[in-house]
Write a protein that holds these residues in place. Structure first.
Motif, mmCIF file in Angstrom:
data_model
loop_
_atom_site.group_PDB
_atom_site.id
_atom_site.type_symbol
_atom_site.label_atom_id
_atom_site.label_comp_id
_atom_site.label_asym_id
_atom_site.label_seq_id
_atom_site.Cartn_x
_atom_site.Cartn_y
_atom_site.Cartn_z
ATOM 1 N N VAL A 10 -2.032 -6.783 7.539
ATOM 2 C CA VAL A 10 -1.500 -5.511 6.760
ATOM 3 C C VAL A 10 -1.411 -4.509 7.837
ATOM 4 N N SER A 26 0.899 -6.669 -5.121
ATOM 5 C CA SER A 26 0.858 -5.335 -5.401
ATOM 6 C C SER A 26 -0.645 -4.924 -5.814
ATOM 7 N N LEU A 29 -2.885 -5.312 -2.771
ATOM 8 C CA LEU A 29 -2.783 -4.188 -1.771
ATOM 9 C C LEU A 29 -3.681 -3.035 -2.403
ATOM 10 N N ARG A 30 -3.422 -2.687 -3.479
ATOM 11 C CA ARG A 30 -3.865 -1.573 -4.448
ATOM 12 C C ARG A 30 -5.525 -1.541 -4.642
ATOM 13 N N THR A 38 1.399 1.788 -2.142
ATOM 14 C CA THR A 38 2.462 0.765 -2.804
ATOM 15 C C THR A 38 2.429 1.241 -4.200
ATOM 16 N N SER A 61 6.691 -6.562 -4.401
ATOM 17 C CA SER A 61 5.074 -7.113 -4.363
ATOM 18 C C SER A 61 4.630 -7.241 -5.699
ATOM 19 N N THR A 76 3.079 -2.001 4.467
ATOM 20 C CA THR A 76 3.282 -1.124 3.586
ATOM 21 C C THR A 76 3.644 0.325 3.963
#
Length: 212
Positions: A10, A26, A29-30, A38, A61, A76
């Protein structure tokens, strides 16, 4: 439910996480990696604000399972700037041309435009509109976003005249009357028209209130 070990590169950094099999990229990632740039909007792949680059290509995502991204490269919005934090040409152009208001949709636009200009450094107006047709903005009316794309193309080409691009001079063509709907997609295709219908409910509500 058994978790799955995923390894993602990433923004140039190898990251590992243990995620449920149904974890969306998504959310990974968050929540798992702490990259909250994102954003998640519709969660149905319609609005485009969750767009990231998967091996360089824009993807939703919110529709991508984290497990399917195992072993792949993700970019991102946090990874668009240079190593020293200098904004990328696309980020700089959006700032110069006021291509954002609330900013919620902006990360998706930035990733989309980054890929668009990588593949087509000098897009026509039609190509810009087509390239943006998968991203919704409920604030700007798209005109400054389109100008931002043109400005970014100038910056990438080294044609920095010290100010934002003036193109296009007239209103940006949308899939509906931007004044009436406020939320029409930037391109006049069926996809954009569908989005105009999704977001245009506010117009009907306003008209109903005025007629009451």
């Amino acid at each position: 439910m058994t978790n799955i070990a995923v390894t993602l590169t990433v923004n140039g950094v190898v990251r590992r996480a243990e995620v449920p099999g149904r974890r969306l990229l998504s959310d990974c990632l968050r929540h798992d990696l702490g990259l909250t740039g994102t954003h998640v909007g519709c969660e149905h792949g319609v609005c485009g604000c969750c767009t990231v680059l998967l091996d360089g290509e824009p993807v939703r995502s919110c529709l991508t399972l984290a497990a399917t991204a195992d072993g792949h490269e993700i970019t991102t919005v946090e990874g668009l700037a240079g190593p020293d934090g200098e904004p990328s040409p696309v980020q700089r152009a959006f700032a110069e041309c006021h291509g954002l208001q609330c900013g919620f949709c902006t990360p998706g636009f930035l990733c989309t435009v980054t890929a668009l200009l990588r593949d087509n450094p000098a897009p026509s107006e039609e190509e810009v509109l087509e390239g943006l047709s998968g991203n919704l903005c409920r604030c700007t009316g798209y005109q400054n976003i389109v100008r931002s794309v043109r400005r970014a193309a100038e910056l990438i080409a080294g044609e920095d005249d010290g100010g934002p691009a003036g193109w296009p001079s007239g209103p940006v063509r949308t899939s509906g009357d931007a004044e009436d709907t406020g939320h029409a997609g930037p391109a006049g295709d069926a996809e954009g028209a569908g989005r105009a219908g999704i977001a245009g409910g506010a117009t009907g509500e306003r008209a109903g209130a005025e007629g009451a």
